[in-house]
Design a protein around this motif. Structure first.
Motif, PDB file in Angstrom:
ATOM      1  N   ALA A 136       0.845  -1.201   0.000  1.00 42.86           N
ATOM      2  CA  ALA A 136       0.000   0.000   0.000  1.00 42.86           C
ATOM      3  C   ALA A 136       0.879   1.249   0.000  1.00 42.86           C
ATOM      4  N   PRO A 137       0.473   2.294  -0.700  1.00 43.98           N
ATOM      5  CA  PRO A 137       1.280   3.515  -0.724  1.00 43.98           C
ATOM      6  C   PRO A 137       1.182   4.285   0.586  1.00 43.98           C
ATOM      7  N   VAL A 138       2.153   5.129   0.832  1.00 43.64           N
ATOM      8  CA  VAL A 138       2.134   6.038   1.974  1.00 43.64           C
ATOM      9  C   VAL A 138       1.599   7.371   1.457  1.00 43.64           C
ATOM     10  N   LEU A 139       0.382   7.702   1.805  1.00 42.05           N
ATOM     11  CA  LEU A 139      -0.275   8.862   1.216  1.00 42.05           C
ATOM     12  C   LEU A 139      -0.009  10.169   1.948  1.00 42.05           C
ATOM     13  N   TYR A 140       0.475  10.077   3.170  1.00 41.08           N
ATOM     14  CA  TYR A 140       0.678  11.291   3.965  1.00 41.08           C
ATOM     15  C   TYR A 140       1.997  11.168   4.728  1.00 41.08           C
ATOM     16  N   PRO A 141       3.109  11.031   3.992  1.00 41.28           N
ATOM     17  CA  PRO A 141       4.400  10.816   4.654  1.00 41.28           C
ATOM     18  C   PRO A 141       4.815  12.025   5.478  1.00 41.28           C
ATOM     19  N   ASP A 142       5.429  11.758   6.606  1.00 42.20           N
ATOM     20  CA  ASP A 142       5.792  12.822   7.537  1.00 42.20           C
ATOM     21  C   ASP A 142       6.659  13.892   6.877  1.00 42.20           C
ATOM     22  N   LEU A 151       6.740  14.980   3.925  1.00 40.39           N
ATOM     23  CA  LEU A 151       6.063  15.795   2.906  1.00 40.39           C
ATOM     24  C   LEU A 151       4.785  16.436   3.424  1.00 40.39           C
ATOM     25  N   ARG A 152       4.516  16.258   4.704  1.00 42.29           N
ATOM     26  CA  ARG A 152       3.218  16.685   5.243  1.00 42.29           C
ATOM     27  C   ARG A 152       2.976  18.182   5.080  1.00 42.29           C
ATOM     28  N   ASP A 153       3.978  19.004   5.366  1.00 41.41           N
ATOM     29  CA  ASP A 153       3.778  20.449   5.269  1.00 41.41           C
ATOM     30  C   ASP A 153       3.453  20.860   3.831  1.00 41.41           C
ATOM     31  N   GLU A 154       4.167  20.293   2.870  1.00 37.11           N
ATOM     32  CA  GLU A 154       3.921  20.636   1.473  1.00 37.11           C
ATOM     33  C   GLU A 154       2.555  20.126   1.018  1.00 37.11           C
ATOM     34  N   ILE A 155       2.184  18.925   1.436  1.00 41.19           N
ATOM     35  CA  ILE A 155       0.862  18.390   1.104  1.00 41.19           C
ATOM     36  C   ILE A 155      -0.231  19.287   1.663  1.00 41.19           C
ATOM     37  N   ASP A 156      -0.073  19.697   2.927  1.00 42.43           N
ATOM     38  CA  ASP A 156      -1.078  20.561   3.553  1.00 42.43           C
ATOM     39  C   ASP A 156      -1.206  21.886   2.811  1.00 42.43           C
ATOM     40  N   GLU A 157      -0.093  22.443   2.390  1.00 45.50           N
ATOM     41  CA  GLU A 157      -0.119  23.715   1.668  1.00 45.50           C
ATOM     42  C   GLU A 157      -0.839  23.569   0.329  1.00 45.50           C
ATOM     43  N   VAL A 158      -0.515  22.513  -0.407  1.00 48.26           N
ATOM     44  CA  VAL A 158      -1.181  22.276  -1.688  1.00 48.26           C
ATOM     45  C   VAL A 158      -2.666  22.030  -1.472  1.00 48.26           C
ATOM     46  N   ASN A 159      -2.985  21.207  -0.485  1.00 50.71           N
ATOM     47  CA  ASN A 159      -4.393  20.889  -0.219  1.00 50.71           C
ATOM     48  C   ASN A 159      -5.216  22.121   0.130  1.00 50.71           C
ATOM     49  N   ALA A 160      -4.624  23.053   0.870  1.00 49.90           N
ATOM     50  CA  ALA A 160      -5.368  24.245   1.269  1.00 49.90           C
ATOM     51  C   ALA A 160      -5.789  25.057   0.048  1.00 49.90           C
ATOM     52  N   GLY A 161      -4.875  25.270  -0.881  1.00 51.50           N
ATOM     53  CA  GLY A 161      -5.208  26.017  -2.084  1.00 51.50           C
ATOM     54  C   GLY A 161      -6.201  25.287  -2.957  1.00 51.50           C
ATOM     55  N   ASN A 197       6.442  19.412 -15.232  1.00 54.66           N
ATOM     56  CA  ASN A 197       7.719  18.706 -15.091  1.00 54.66           C
ATOM     57  C   ASN A 197       7.764  17.768 -13.897  1.00 54.66           C
ATOM     58  N   ARG A 198       6.597  17.473 -13.318  1.00 49.10           N
ATOM     59  CA  ARG A 198       6.540  16.527 -12.213  1.00 49.10           C
ATOM     60  C   ARG A 198       5.290  15.684 -12.378  1.00 49.10           C
ATOM     61  N   ARG A 199       5.411  14.409 -12.074  1.00 50.03           N
ATOM     62  CA  ARG A 199       4.301  13.501 -12.343  1.00 50.03           C
ATOM     63  C   ARG A 199       3.168  13.669 -11.345  1.00 50.03           C
ATOM     64  N   TYR A 200       3.501  13.931 -10.083  1.00 53.75           N
ATOM     65  CA  TYR A 200       2.498  14.048  -9.028  1.00 53.75           C
ATOM     66  C   TYR A 200       2.618  15.398  -8.334  1.00 53.75           C
ATOM     67  N   LEU A 201       1.622  15.768  -7.593  1.00 50.76           N
ATOM     68  CA  LEU A 201       1.597  17.092  -6.988  1.00 50.76           C
ATOM     69  C   LEU A 201       2.707  17.307  -5.970  1.00 50.76           C
ATOM     70  N   VAL A 202       2.981  16.284  -5.168  1.00 50.24           N
ATOM     71  CA  VAL A 202       4.001  16.380  -4.124  1.00 50.24           C
ATOM     72  C   VAL A 202       4.806  15.083  -4.118  1.00 50.24           C
ATOM     73  N   GLY A 203       6.106  15.167  -4.255  1.00 47.49           N
ATOM     74  CA  GLY A 203       6.925  13.968  -4.210  1.00 47.49           C
ATOM     75  C   GLY A 203       6.853  13.158  -5.492  1.00 47.49           C
ATOM     76  N   ILE A 218       1.930   8.958  -5.618  1.00 46.98           N
ATOM     77  CA  ILE A 218       0.641   9.532  -5.238  1.00 46.98           C
ATOM     78  C   ILE A 218       0.592   9.804  -3.728  1.00 46.98           C
ATOM     79  N   THR A 219      -0.036  10.907  -3.389  1.00 43.95           N
ATOM     80  CA  THR A 219      -0.228  11.271  -1.988  1.00 43.95           C
ATOM     81  C   THR A 219      -1.667  11.728  -1.788  1.00 43.95           C
ATOM     82  N   GLU A 220      -1.971  12.096  -0.569  1.00 45.11           N
ATOM     83  CA  GLU A 220      -3.279  12.643  -0.216  1.00 45.11           C
ATOM     84  C   GLU A 220      -3.649  13.820  -1.120  1.00 45.11           C
ATOM     85  N   ALA A 221      -2.664  14.587  -1.556  1.00 43.89           N
ATOM     86  CA  ALA A 221      -2.935  15.742  -2.416  1.00 43.89           C
ATOM     87  C   ALA A 221      -3.522  15.306  -3.757  1.00 43.89           C
ATOM     88  N   ASP A 222      -3.005  14.245  -4.339  1.00 44.74           N
ATOM     89  CA  ASP A 222      -3.515  13.765  -5.617  1.00 44.74           C
ATOM     90  C   ASP A 222      -4.933  13.221  -5.479  1.00 44.74           C
TER      91      ASP A 222
END
Length: 346
Positions: free
Chosen positions: A159-165, A167-177, A218-224, A227-231
């Motif tokens: 199973a993927p790690v969707l909310y890795p520690d 990358l959490r700050d960057e995921i949260d920032e992307v998710n907010a917008g 130039n990047r396949r996924y939003l963060v990292g 796939i993460t919670e952001a995607d």
């Protein structure tokens, strides 16, 4: 104007601006409960109730599948059409959820709080405690994070790690917008009751989509690199964009399919197990076009667009990265199709 807008009761204020009321029940299901409002992770104890029409609920359907939690967390699917008591289990035999024994999700809300359980509406996703029939949580942002982290002991291998520690700050920032301008932004445009408020939402939506399109060149996924919670959070809006939001919510500067990187990114996710195989356009087109009668009083449901375009080559693999991480694997193919609907009956 008051309406049920996907995951919660909502209204337009005196300025004509759409306002969403947040989830009322914010308890969590965690691996090690330590205080009030925390319930223990227990296989078979809870039922995830969703609508395949709702983008907020769709997130939890995707994460449950990506994590391989089907055998430990059962799922009930509501009818995409609602009546004055909101989400109902009319797709099940006898109109009763076979596990909870209820006709309306409202019953679980009232079992939790008989006086004010439905004050903020009856929303999905909702997790219900099977033994008591009580709602545990309808906190849609936290549900997916907890399914990805707190249920780790029961997740499938690979199973993927969707909310890795890290990358959490960057995921949260992307998710907010994405939440303010895209996930909720399409609703702010669609349910605005003044031209000015509509134009504000429309402008913010497409400014954010342009920004995301550029980010994804130039990047396949939003963060990292996987796939993460952001995607997950962005995908469920993109999956409905051309079929619903472009016309029904007047988000019509351009279609998703007229973007470059963003459209290729959406197709890449759609073709990833756990994403496209949880998309049901019949459910979400019927819901939006038949329930939102203030916007579509005729309740006519459009036939298009064709889903085949989602399966065309995207070439995103050339950017590197892998959907499930370096050691991850895709979930097994679905054994049972999602609940089909019959002919549209007016």
């Amino acid at each position: 104007m008051t309406t049920t807008a996907g995951n919660t009761k909502a209204y337009a204020d005196s300025s004509g601006s759409f306002k969403r009321r947040g989830p009322r029940f914010t308890d969590r299901i965690v691996a090690s409960p330590s205080g009030p409002g925390e319930w223990p992770v227990e296989p078979g104890r809870y039922r995830l109730c969703v609508s395949l029409a709702c983008p907020w609920a769709h997130r939890s359907v995707i994460v449950r599948r990506l994590m391989g939690l089907e055998d430990v967390l059962s799922m009930g699917i509501t009818d995409p059409l609602q009546d004055d008591r909101s989400w109902r289990f009319t797709l099940d035999e006898g109109g009763v959820d076979p596990v909870l024994g209820i006709r309306y999700l409202e019953e679980a809300y009232l079992a939790r709080d008989p006086e004010d359980g439905t004050e903020n509406g009856v929303s999905v996703p909702a997790i219900v405690d099977i033994p008591t029939g009580q709602l545990v949580t309808n906190d849609y942002p936290q549900i997916t994070i907890d399914l990805g982290k707190e249920w780790a002991a029961h997740q499938r291998p690979g199973a993927p790690v969707l909310y890795p520690d890290e990358l959490r700050d960057e995921i949260d920032e992307v998710n907010a917008g994405v939440f303010h301008d895209v996930n909720n932004g399409v609703y702010k445009a669609g349910f605005a009751t003044s031209q000015a408020r509509y134009e504000e939402a429309y402008t913010a939506l497409f400014a954010r989509l342009d920004e995301l399109d550029e980010r994804l060149e130039n990047r396949r996924y939003l963060v990292g690199d996987h796939i993460t919670e952001a995607d997950v959070r962005l995908f469920t809006t993109l999956a409905r964009f051309d079929a619903v939001y472009h016309g029904h919510f007047k988000c019509n500067r351009q279609k998703l399919s007229e973007f470059g990187a963003l459209w290729a990114y959406a197709r890449d996710l759609y073709q990833t197990p756990g994403f496209g195989d949880t998309v049901d356009p019949d459910h979400f087109k019927r819901h939006y076009y038949m329930v939102h009668t203030t916007i579509n009083p005729t309740q006519i449901v459009p036939l298009g667009p064709e889903q085949a375009a989602w399966l065309t080559p995207h070439h995103r693999e050339e950017l590197g990265g892998s959907p499930f991480g370096p050691e991850g694997t895709p979930p097994e193919p679905l054994e049972h199709p999602l609940k089909p609907l019959g002919p549209i009956d007016m």
